[in-house]
Design an enzyme around this catalytic site. Structure first.
Site, PDB file in Angstrom:
ATOM      1  N   ALA A   1       7.271  52.170  44.425  1.00  0.00           N
ATOM      2  CA  ALA A   1       7.573  51.451  43.193  1.00  0.00           C
ATOM      3  C   ALA A   1       8.282  50.152  43.533  1.00  0.00           C
ATOM      4  O   ALA A   1       8.840  49.996  44.626  1.00  0.00           O
ATOM      5  CB  ALA A   1       8.450  52.299  42.278  1.00  0.00           C
ATOM      6  N   ASP A   2       8.252  49.234  42.584  1.00  0.00           N
ATOM      7  CA  ASP A   2       9.017  48.003  42.694  1.00  0.00           C
ATOM      8  C   ASP A   2       9.531  47.655  41.303  1.00  0.00           C
ATOM      9  O   ASP A   2       8.821  47.854  40.310  1.00  0.00           O
ATOM     10  CB  ASP A   2       8.164  46.854  43.230  1.00  0.00           C
ATOM     11  CG  ASP A   2       9.016  45.640  43.535  1.00  0.00           C
ATOM     12  OD1 ASP A   2       9.798  45.705  44.496  1.00  0.00           O
ATOM     13  OD2 ASP A   2       8.921  44.649  42.803  1.00  0.00           O
ATOM     14  N   THR A   3      10.765  47.159  41.262  1.00  0.00           N
ATOM     15  CA  THR A   3      11.383  46.782  39.999  1.00  0.00           C
ATOM     16  C   THR A   3      11.751  45.310  40.043  1.00  0.00           C
ATOM     17  O   THR A   3      12.333  44.841  41.018  1.00  0.00           O
ATOM     18  CB  THR A   3      12.635  47.639  39.735  1.00  0.00           C
ATOM     19  OG1 THR A   3      12.247  49.014  39.691  1.00  0.00           O
ATOM     20  CG2 THR A   3      13.291  47.266  38.411  1.00  0.00           C
TER      21      THR A   3
END
Length: 189
Positions: free
Chosen positions: A67-69
């Site tokens: 994931a990446d935020t």
């Protein structure tokens, strides 16, 4: 089958644990997260997530979760601040305004891929100089997109969100559970 979490983020591990999921391995992807010239926040976040997925080695039956935020103020990407001065700049930019927190997640099992992107609207209260300086002194801003952690002291700055609290933390729980089940992961009794 193993579940590989492609992230060194303790928050993502905690969110998985809250779902009753313990990864078999944790492997942080070592990729360049520099935005490309003119890149918009959502495509940037999705590109980085895909690069992380591609960077994690696995066996054909393993499930890899990454994931990446990204914090976005309009077209501007506010990533992880490099120092306290940049954290102050980000926090002052967000102070008193609404912004979006975008979390893209992706899963791979063998040759199959699944991806979801979750966008949460967040309102930050107007920060006083005292609040800003106390927060910067806490060092909580380090390693946090936009320079704040909603699950920590930064939560005192957020009067309103529309979307996923866990998405703002770095891994939207509902979407993650759905995508892992789709990939064939079973957990719980």
């Amino acid at each position: 089958m193993r579940l590989i979490l492609g992230s060194g983020s303790p928050r993502r591990k905690e969110i998985l644990a809250g779902l009753g999921i313990i990864p078999d391995a944790i492997v942080a992807a070592d990729i360049d997260e520099t935005p490309q010239k003119g890149e918009l926040p959502r495509p940037y976040c999705e590109r980085v997530t895909r690069a992380k997925l591609d960077a994690i080695p696995s066996d054909p039956d393993d499930i890899v979760l990454v994931a990446d935020t990204t914090v976005a103020l309009g077209r501007r990407i506010l990533g992880k601040p490099e120092n306290a001065a940049q954290a102050a700049e980000y926090l002052l930019t967000l102070s008193g305004r609404r912004h979006n927190v975008i979390t893209a997640l992706a899963v791979r099992r063998g040759t199959q891929h699944w991806a979801r992107t979750q966008v949460t609207a967040v309102k930050m209260k107007r920060l006083s100089d005292v609040e800003l300086n106390e927060y910067l002194a806490s060092d909580e801003w380090q390693g946090k997109a936009g320079g704040y952690a909603i699950q920590g002291r930064g939560g005192a700055f957020i009067p309103w969100i529309q979307g996923s609290f866990t998405g703002v933390m770095g891994l939207p729980a509902m979407e993650t559970a759905q995508i892992l089940r789709t990939a064939g992961l079973r957990w719980g009794s």
